[in-house]
Design a protein around this motif. Structure first.
Motif, PDB file in Angstrom:
ATOM      1  N   PHE A  11       9.194  -3.276   8.581  1.00 14.53           N
ATOM      2  CA  PHE A  11       8.069  -3.100   7.647  1.00 14.53           C
ATOM      3  C   PHE A  11       6.849  -3.889   8.112  1.00 14.53           C
ATOM      4  CE2 PHE A  11      10.409  -0.816   4.509  1.00 14.53           C
ATOM      5  CZ  PHE A  11       9.436  -0.234   3.729  1.00 14.53           C
ATOM      6  N   THR A  68      -6.403  -0.632   1.811  1.00 13.63           N
ATOM      7  CA  THR A  68      -7.185  -0.827   0.598  1.00 13.63           C
ATOM      8  C   THR A  68      -8.464  -0.033   0.738  1.00 13.63           C
ATOM      9  OG1 THR A  68      -6.267  -3.028   0.437  1.00 13.63           O
ATOM     10  CG2 THR A  68      -8.185  -2.550  -0.924  1.00 13.63           C
ATOM     11  N   PRO A  69      -8.554   1.129   0.110  1.00 12.84           N
ATOM     12  CA  PRO A  69      -9.725   1.960   0.305  1.00 12.84           C
ATOM     13  C   PRO A  69     -10.993   1.285  -0.164  1.00 12.84           C
ATOM     14  CG  PRO A  69      -8.364   2.769  -1.490  1.00 12.84           C
ATOM     15  CD  PRO A  69      -7.611   1.684  -0.821  1.00 12.84           C
ATOM     16  N   GLY A  70     -12.042   1.527   0.585  1.00 19.50           N
ATOM     17  CA  GLY A  70     -13.350   1.059   0.158  1.00 19.50           C
ATOM     18  C   GLY A  70     -13.538  -0.436   0.280  1.00 19.50           C
ATOM     19  N   TYR A 123     -23.637   7.573  -5.175  1.00 19.81           N
ATOM     20  CA  TYR A 123     -24.725   6.633  -4.935  1.00 19.81           C
ATOM     21  C   TYR A 123     -24.602   6.192  -3.480  1.00 19.81           C
ATOM     22  CZ  TYR A 123     -24.951   5.964 -10.040  1.00 19.81           C
ATOM     23  OH  TYR A 123     -25.078   6.126 -11.389  1.00 19.81           O
ATOM     24  N   GLU A 158     -18.078  -0.284   0.923  1.00 19.18           N
ATOM     25  CA  GLU A 158     -19.069  -0.964   1.761  1.00 19.18           C
ATOM     26  C   GLU A 158     -18.592  -0.978   3.205  1.00 19.18           C
ATOM     27  OE1 GLU A 158     -20.174  -4.822   0.359  1.00 19.18           O
ATOM     28  OE2 GLU A 158     -21.297  -4.019  -1.327  1.00 19.18           O
ATOM     29  N   VAL A 201     -20.695   4.927  -3.312  1.00 21.85           N
ATOM     30  CA  VAL A 201     -19.836   4.887  -4.501  1.00 21.85           C
ATOM     31  C   VAL A 201     -19.986   6.188  -5.277  1.00 21.85           C
ATOM     32  CG1 VAL A 201     -19.318   3.640  -6.627  1.00 21.85           C
ATOM     33  CG2 VAL A 201     -20.204   2.410  -4.664  1.00 21.85           C
ATOM     34  N   GLU A 202     -18.884   6.697  -5.777  1.00 17.63           N
ATOM     35  CA  GLU A 202     -18.927   7.943  -6.549  1.00 17.63           C
ATOM     36  C   GLU A 202     -19.680   7.726  -7.860  1.00 17.63           C
ATOM     37  OE1 GLU A 202     -15.082   9.643  -7.239  1.00 17.63           O
ATOM     38  OE2 GLU A 202     -15.891  11.114  -8.634  1.00 17.63           O
TER      39      GLU A 202
END
Lengths: 195, 158
Positions: free
Chosen positions: A23, A31-33, A49, A167, A185-186
């Motif tokens: 593992f 971790t998205p974003g 945005y 970011e 950002v949505e």
């Protein structure tokens, strides 16, 4: 128990440890974003945005001359975002700095306190608004703002459908723009008004 | 039958490994309709967090919850490992036609405590899903692997 039997006692623990090692080697948490390596992109058809979080300029401009050469101060950085040939966003100016940072929102508390109109949370957000479609691009133009006219520091073009969520920081070599931080950002469908 | 016992203990060990290191809880923080707006100010807000039992214990230690961390470490990792070792030794003794070590009988008595960690997991899920807002907590496949390991170990004991 003999030594051999004690060794057998540890077999299950060894197997569990082996699974843990597998593992540790193969499983990488995502971790998205988050920061420079966001692996998630925008979705076609959705609204976002798009803001500039950071700009870093080189010591000299594209002509090898000092920024604001007439008074020796650092560049006054301002950013425009163009979409479909129109300017859809202009940032505030960050004066006398090689590194400019912008937050997502800029509150003018005086205006809110004295103004008779309500403002929405959306109205506070300092960013361009985009709807993502295929084969479209945005152009981010960075200027050194001067009284006599803006000097272009550099232009970067991004395909909208490939914009990374969250970011991200893009680094460049040469004179002009060294780093460009994007914030994508949505957009929410609705937002509350701030009275 | 002897081979089955060894195979089942091996399988239970592999499942325990997955149970400890694979995601046991998948947490998606949310604040309802305001979630996208919050992300404007905190782009990392809403990022899906995958928590394994192992990483969860590490976080508890880091945040100073030493007593809870030691409890979960004991009942989720050390005790199941010890129990599987004892079962393996007992299976070996059975293969040789000997009486199992007295630790085996002790493990039978202490077996009920191995379910404590499942209870902890259930409490976390219930408490997290019961929170206001639109946070989503899902049980990851690590939790299923862990539960399967516990059940398989029980079967081996029988």
């Amino acid at each position: 128990m003999t030594r051999k039997r004690w060794f057998q006692f540890l077999i299950p623990a060894a197997i569990v440890a082996l699974v843990g090692v597998v593992f540790a080697i193969f499983a990488s948490p995502t971790t998205p974003g988050s920061g420079a390596g966001s692996s998630m992109n925008v979705t076609l058809g959705k609204d976002y945005y798009v803001g500039v979080a950071l700009v870093e300029l080189s010591e000299k401009d594209e002509n090898g001359e000092a920024w604001d050469s007439y008074n020796g101060t650092g560049p006054d950085i301002v950013v425009d975002i163009y979409w479909k040939g129109n300017r859809i966003f202009r940032s505030t100016t960050k004066e006398d700095s090689f590194v400019a940072k912008w937050s997502s929102s800029e509150l003018d508390l005086k205006e809110i306190a004295l103004g008779s109109q309500s403002t929405s949370a959306d109205g506070l957000i300092q960013a361009a608004r985009l709807n993502i479609k295929e084969k479209e691009s945005i152009e981010i133009q960075v200027f050194d703002s001067d009284i006599g006219g803006d000097d272009q520091a550099g232009t970067k073009v991004f395909r909208t459908s490939e914009l990374p969520l969250g970011e991200t920081t893009h680094s460049y070599k040469g004179s002009g723009i060294r780093r460009l931080g994007l914030r994508v950002v949505e957009m929410p469908i609705s937002d509350g008004a701030l009275e | 039958m002897r081979l089955h016992l060894h195979l089942m203990i091996l399988l239970s060990s592999v499942l325990l490994g997955f149970g400890l290191f694979a995601p046991a809880l998948i947490i998606t923080p949310g604040l309802g309709e305001m979630t996208p707006l919050i992300r404007v100010f905190r782009p990392d807000f809403g990022a899906v967090q995958r928590v394994s039992i192992f990483s969860g214990i590490g976080t508890l230690f880091e945040e100073g919850h030493t007593v809870i961390a030691v409890l979960i470490l004991s009942f989720s990792i050390l005790f199941p490992l010890w129990k599987l070792g004892v079962l393996w030794a007992a299976a070996e003794a059975k293969r040789r036609g000997e009486e199992p070590h007295e630790l085996f009988h002790l493990s039978l008595k202490l077996g009920k405590y191995s379910m404590l960690d499942v209870l902890v997991l259930a409490l976390i899920v219930i408490s997290a899903t019961g929170l206001p807002g639109s946070s989503d907590v899902a049980v990851g496949w690590g939790a299923y692997a862990f539960a399967a390991s516990v059940i398989l170990t029980l079967i081996v004991k029988v």
